[in-house]
Design a protein around this motif. Structure first.
Motif, short mmCIF file in Angstrom:
data_model
loop_
_atom_site.label_atom_id
_atom_site.label_comp_id
_atom_site.label_asym_id
_atom_site.label_seq_id
_atom_site.Cartn_x
_atom_site.Cartn_y
_atom_site.Cartn_z
N VAL A 20 75.78 60.61 55.16
CA VAL A 20 76.08 61.42 56.34
C VAL A 20 74.85 62.26 56.65
N GLU A 21 74.21 61.94 57.76
CA GLU A 21 72.95 62.60 58.14
C GLU A 21 72.79 62.53 59.64
N ASP A 22 72.49 63.67 60.26
CA ASP A 22 72.39 63.70 61.72
C ASP A 22 71.03 63.24 62.24
N GLU A 23 70.04 63.10 61.39
CA GLU A 23 68.74 62.55 61.80
C GLU A 23 68.76 61.03 61.56
N PRO A 24 68.76 60.23 62.63
CA PRO A 24 68.90 58.78 62.48
C PRO A 24 67.87 58.13 61.55
N ALA A 25 66.62 58.55 61.60
CA ALA A 25 65.59 57.94 60.76
C ALA A 25 65.83 58.24 59.28
N ILE A 26 66.25 59.45 58.99
CA ILE A 26 66.53 59.83 57.60
C ILE A 26 67.77 59.09 57.11
N ARG A 27 68.80 59.03 57.94
CA ARG A 27 70.02 58.30 57.58
C ARG A 27 69.72 56.85 57.29
N ALA A 28 68.91 56.22 58.13
CA ALA A 28 68.55 54.81 57.93
C ALA A 28 67.77 54.62 56.64
N LEU A 29 66.86 55.54 56.35
CA LEU A 29 66.07 55.44 55.12
C LEU A 29 66.97 55.56 53.89
N PHE A 30 67.84 56.57 53.86
CA PHE A 30 68.75 56.73 52.72
C PHE A 30 69.61 55.48 52.54
N ALA A 31 70.15 54.97 53.62
CA ALA A 31 71.01 53.79 53.56
C ALA A 31 70.24 52.58 53.02
N GLN A 32 69.04 52.40 53.52
CA GLN A 32 68.22 51.26 53.06
C GLN A 32 67.93 51.36 51.56
N VAL A 33 67.54 52.53 51.11
CA VAL A 33 67.22 52.74 49.70
C VAL A 33 68.45 52.46 48.83
N LEU A 34 69.59 52.96 49.25
CA LEU A 34 70.81 52.77 48.46
C LEU A 34 71.29 51.32 48.48
N ARG A 35 71.14 50.65 49.61
CA ARG A 35 71.50 49.22 49.65
C ARG A 35 70.59 48.41 48.73
N ARG A 36 69.32 48.72 48.74
CA ARG A 36 68.38 48.01 47.86
C ARG A 36 68.68 48.28 46.40
N ASP A 37 69.34 49.38 46.12
CA ASP A 37 69.74 49.69 44.75
C ASP A 37 71.07 49.02 44.41
N GLY A 38 71.63 48.27 45.36
CA GLY A 38 72.82 47.48 45.08
C GLY A 38 74.13 48.06 45.56
N HIS A 39 74.09 49.19 46.24
CA HIS A 39 75.32 49.85 46.67
C HIS A 39 75.80 49.34 48.03
N GLU A 40 77.10 49.42 48.24
CA GLU A 40 77.68 49.20 49.55
C GLU A 40 77.60 50.54 50.28
N VAL A 41 77.00 50.55 51.45
CA VAL A 41 76.73 51.81 52.13
C VAL A 41 77.41 51.86 53.49
N PHE A 42 78.05 53.00 53.75
CA PHE A 42 78.61 53.32 55.05
C PHE A 42 77.78 54.46 55.62
N GLU A 43 77.66 54.52 56.94
CA GLU A 43 76.82 55.54 57.56
C GLU A 43 77.59 56.31 58.63
N ALA A 44 77.33 57.62 58.68
CA ALA A 44 77.93 58.48 59.71
C ALA A 44 76.90 59.49 60.16
N GLU A 45 76.93 59.81 61.48
CA GLU A 45 75.92 60.69 62.06
C GLU A 45 76.23 62.17 61.91
N ASP A 46 77.43 62.53 61.47
CA ASP A 46 77.77 63.93 61.22
C ASP A 46 79.06 63.97 60.42
N GLY A 47 79.48 65.17 60.05
CA GLY A 47 80.67 65.31 59.23
C GLY A 47 81.94 64.83 59.89
N TYR A 48 82.07 65.08 61.19
CA TYR A 48 83.26 64.61 61.91
C TYR A 48 83.35 63.08 61.87
#
Length: 128
Positions: A20-48
């Motif tokens: 959960v990250e409101d900065e799209p580039a940071i959210r994409a980076l976190f998701a990519q890193v975690l997917r490469r580590d083998g995790h299933e990743v869901f993404e959201a642009e804010d808490g709501y």
């Protein structure tokens, strides 16, 4: 949502992580890193959006990696709402600004931090 692995992934450690990250580039980076580590990743642009997404996911989410201060709904409030459905949910907060934020003693990575620090914190939470 595709799931990718890389040679550095920890065998048997794959979990479901909500980023959960409101900065799209940071959210994409976190998701990519975690997917490469083998995790299933869901993404959201804010808490709501995170709370809304978590309500539609079948099965548990193991970990939320969330910014603290975001528009509409802050990270700690989103985590609390999601825990209503998933009480064993773990949280890792990331932020460059936490003045006045109540994190309940949960871990915080202060921005900026490196990919290795993110992965170490995620692994500590999921394996601990």
């Amino acid at each position: 949502m595709s799931r990718q692995t890389c040679p550095t992934a920890v065998p048997g450690a794959a979990r479901r992580v909500l980023v959960v990250e409101d900065e799209p580039a940071i959210r994409a980076l976190f998701a990519q890193v975690l997917r490469r580590d083998g995790h299933e990743v869901f993404e959201a642009e804010d808490g709501y959006a995170a709370v809304t997404l978590a309500a539609t996911v079948t099965g548990p989410i193991d970990l939320v990696v969330t910014d603290v201060v975001m528009p509409r709904l802050h990270g700690p409030d989103a985590v609390e709402a999601i825990r209503g459905r998933m009480p064993t949910l773990k949280a890792l907060y990331v932020s460059g600004y936490t003045a006045g934020a109540e994190l309940g003693g949960e871990p915080l990575l202060e921005k900026p931090f490196g990919v290795d620090e993110l992965l170490a914190a995620v692994r500590d939470l999921l394996e601990g």
